[in-house]
Enzyme design. Structure first.
Site, PDB file in Angstrom:
ATOM      1  N   HIS A 107     -11.950  15.362   2.283  1.00 56.39           N
ATOM      2  CA  HIS A 107     -13.356  14.893   3.170  1.00 56.39           C
ATOM      3  C   HIS A 107     -13.114  15.130   4.533  1.00 56.39           C
ATOM      4  O   HIS A 107     -12.266  15.126   5.156  1.00 56.39           O
ATOM      5  CB  HIS A 107     -14.103  13.575   2.635  1.00 56.39           C
ATOM      6  N   ASP A 158      -7.208  10.046   8.267  1.00 58.19           N
ATOM      7  CA  ASP A 158      -8.155   9.993   7.132  1.00 58.19           C
ATOM      8  C   ASP A 158      -9.438  10.654   7.205  1.00 58.19           C
ATOM      9  O   ASP A 158     -10.145  10.327   8.033  1.00 58.19           O
ATOM     10  CB  ASP A 158      -8.277   8.497   6.588  1.00 58.19           C
ATOM     11  N   GLU A 209     -17.916  11.139   2.851  1.00 55.41           N
ATOM     12  CA  GLU A 209     -17.041  10.561   1.731  1.00 55.41           C
ATOM     13  C   GLU A 209     -17.102   8.819   1.925  1.00 55.41           C
ATOM     14  O   GLU A 209     -17.295   8.284   1.174  1.00 55.41           O
ATOM     15  CB  GLU A 209     -15.711  10.854   1.691  1.00 55.41           C
ATOM     16  N   GLU A 210     -16.893   8.567   3.277  1.00 57.30           N
ATOM     17  CA  GLU A 210     -16.725   7.324   3.573  1.00 57.30           C
ATOM     18  C   GLU A 210     -18.015   6.316   3.378  1.00 57.30           C
ATOM     19  O   GLU A 210     -17.961   5.013   3.291  1.00 57.30           O
ATOM     20  CB  GLU A 210     -16.367   7.079   5.155  1.00 57.30           C
ATOM     21  N   HIS A 225      -7.705   3.149   8.449  1.00 55.69           N
ATOM     22  CA  HIS A 225      -9.208   2.592   9.047  1.00 55.69           C
ATOM     23  C   HIS A 225      -8.860   1.790  10.165  1.00 55.69           C
ATOM     24  O   HIS A 225      -9.451   0.674  10.276  1.00 55.69           O
ATOM     25  CB  HIS A 225      -9.957   1.939   7.917  1.00 55.69           C
TER      26      HIS A 225
HETATM   27 ZN   LIG Z   1     -10.446   9.182   3.035  1.00 55.07          ZN
END
Ligand SMILES: [Zn+2]
Length: 351
Positions: A63, A177, A209-210, A320
């Site tokens: 992503h 990420d 995606e998130e 995150h």
């Molecule tokens: Zn991810």
């Protein structure tokens, strides 16, 4: 491109959920030499095809979006209120610098200010801040000045910190990420350049995606893969205060094979195909201990009549948050595993 430079280029590209254009444009330039055709679909997914000699389609997914923020209100005195697009623990958001993308395409810096201890009431000292009470100070003193900078309700923002290399093995960045997953696909395509492959490889760089696997949902429908492999980053928690059974993965132990998370239970045959391949090619690997989370595999494996889907994730510390840390050996071993997976793909699809 050399690995650290590639990671830096991708991690520093601006791309909170829904605003991933810069990431897609960067990736288009990077993969152009290795693919036969490319398109960006209506949602912003970048879909690139490398034709094989056979009729199996392998979808490699990563992503492009990162956790971010969006401006929600402009105060008359020039302070900005904001909310998150998703993925943030609100307690860790205060006292960080932000980069806001303006309508002029420029980047406006700001700071999420908090009152110093001098003026805090004693009863407020132990209370976490709520996101709705926070504001961004961009150094101007009127709503008109904010508008003149091209910042408005709906302007996207991310944490401002740049990519850093801590030593020859560890890098630190805001958007590891899942730009590291994007970089795995770039490196895999590079490694396979000029080689004849049976599988048609469709590299899918998915948006949003998130916020709920939205890009991968529509991408998988179009691509109609026979088999899919999702490249992700995941929680490494081998640090003080976390018991071993709550550490989904560990730093330096290689790519993590996902057996189950909140979005998919990986079929046993798929897990074995990946782990046996890693063993055959002497790539260190680890299981990701089932402990929450989810990936684009949740959308892809349920596409159309169902798709055999695996997930390989790079262990990342401080997931995150404003910075995440990754080891380069874990990254390189993930590239090795995904390259072998792609080479052996049609055989794996028939297991
Ligand atoms: Zn991810």
């Amino acid at each position: 491109m050399e690995t650290v430079e590639l990671l830096q280029t991708l991690c520093d590209a601006f791309g909170p959920s829904g605003f991933e254009e810069e990431v897609a444009e960067t990736l288009q330039r990077l993969i152009a030499p290795y693919v036969d055709e490319m398109r960006v679909d209506a949602l912003g997914n970048l879909i690139a095809i490398r034709r094989g000699t056979g009729d199996t389609t392998l979808m490699l997914d990563a992503h492009t979006d990162e956790i971010g923020f969006i401006i929600s209100y402009i105060e008359e005195n020039g302070f900005l209120r904001f909310t998150q697009t998703s993925g943030w623990d609100a307690r860790i958001v205060p006292s960080h610098a932000l980069t806001i993308r303006s309508d002029h395409g420029t980047f406006v810096k700001g700071y999420i200010g908090t009152p110093p201890p001098h003026i805090l009431r004693p009863e407020d000292r132990d209370k976490p801040y709520k996101l709705e009470d926070l504001f961004v100070d961009i150094g101007v003193d009127s709503a008109e000045a904010v508008a003149a900078l091209g910042v408005r309700v709906g302007s996207p923002a991310v944490i401002a910190y740049p990519f850093e290399q801590l030593n020859e093995q560890v890098v630190m960045a805001r958007a590891i990420d899942d730009r590291a997953g994007c970089a795995v696909i770039v490196k895999t395509l590079e490694a396979l350049a000029g080689q004849e492959l049976e599988a048609t490889v469709v590299a899918c760089f998915s948006v949003q995606e998130e916020v709920g696997l939205r890009g991968a949902t529509t991408a998988a429908y179009q691509i109609e893969p026979d088999i899919a492999l999702v490249l992700e980053t995941t929680v490494a928690a081998d640090y003080p205060g976390i018991e071993p059974q709550r550490r989904p993965t560990r730093f330096g132990h290689g790519p993590a094979v996902v057996v189950m998370d909140n979005s998919m239970i990986t079929r046993g045959a798929t897990v074995r195909a990946i782990t046996e391949l890693a063993d055959e090619h002497l790539v260190p690997w680890q299981y990701r201990i089932p402990y929450g989370g989810g990936t684009n595999a949740g959308a892809i494996h349920r596409s159309r009549g169902g798709v055999q889907t695996g997930v390989v994730s790079i262990p990342v510390r401080y997931f995150h948050s404003p910075y995440a840390l990754m080891r380069l050996d874990d990254f390189e071993n993930t590239v090795r595993l995904v390259t072998e997976f792609t080479r052996h793909c049609p055989g794996l699809a028939r297991r």
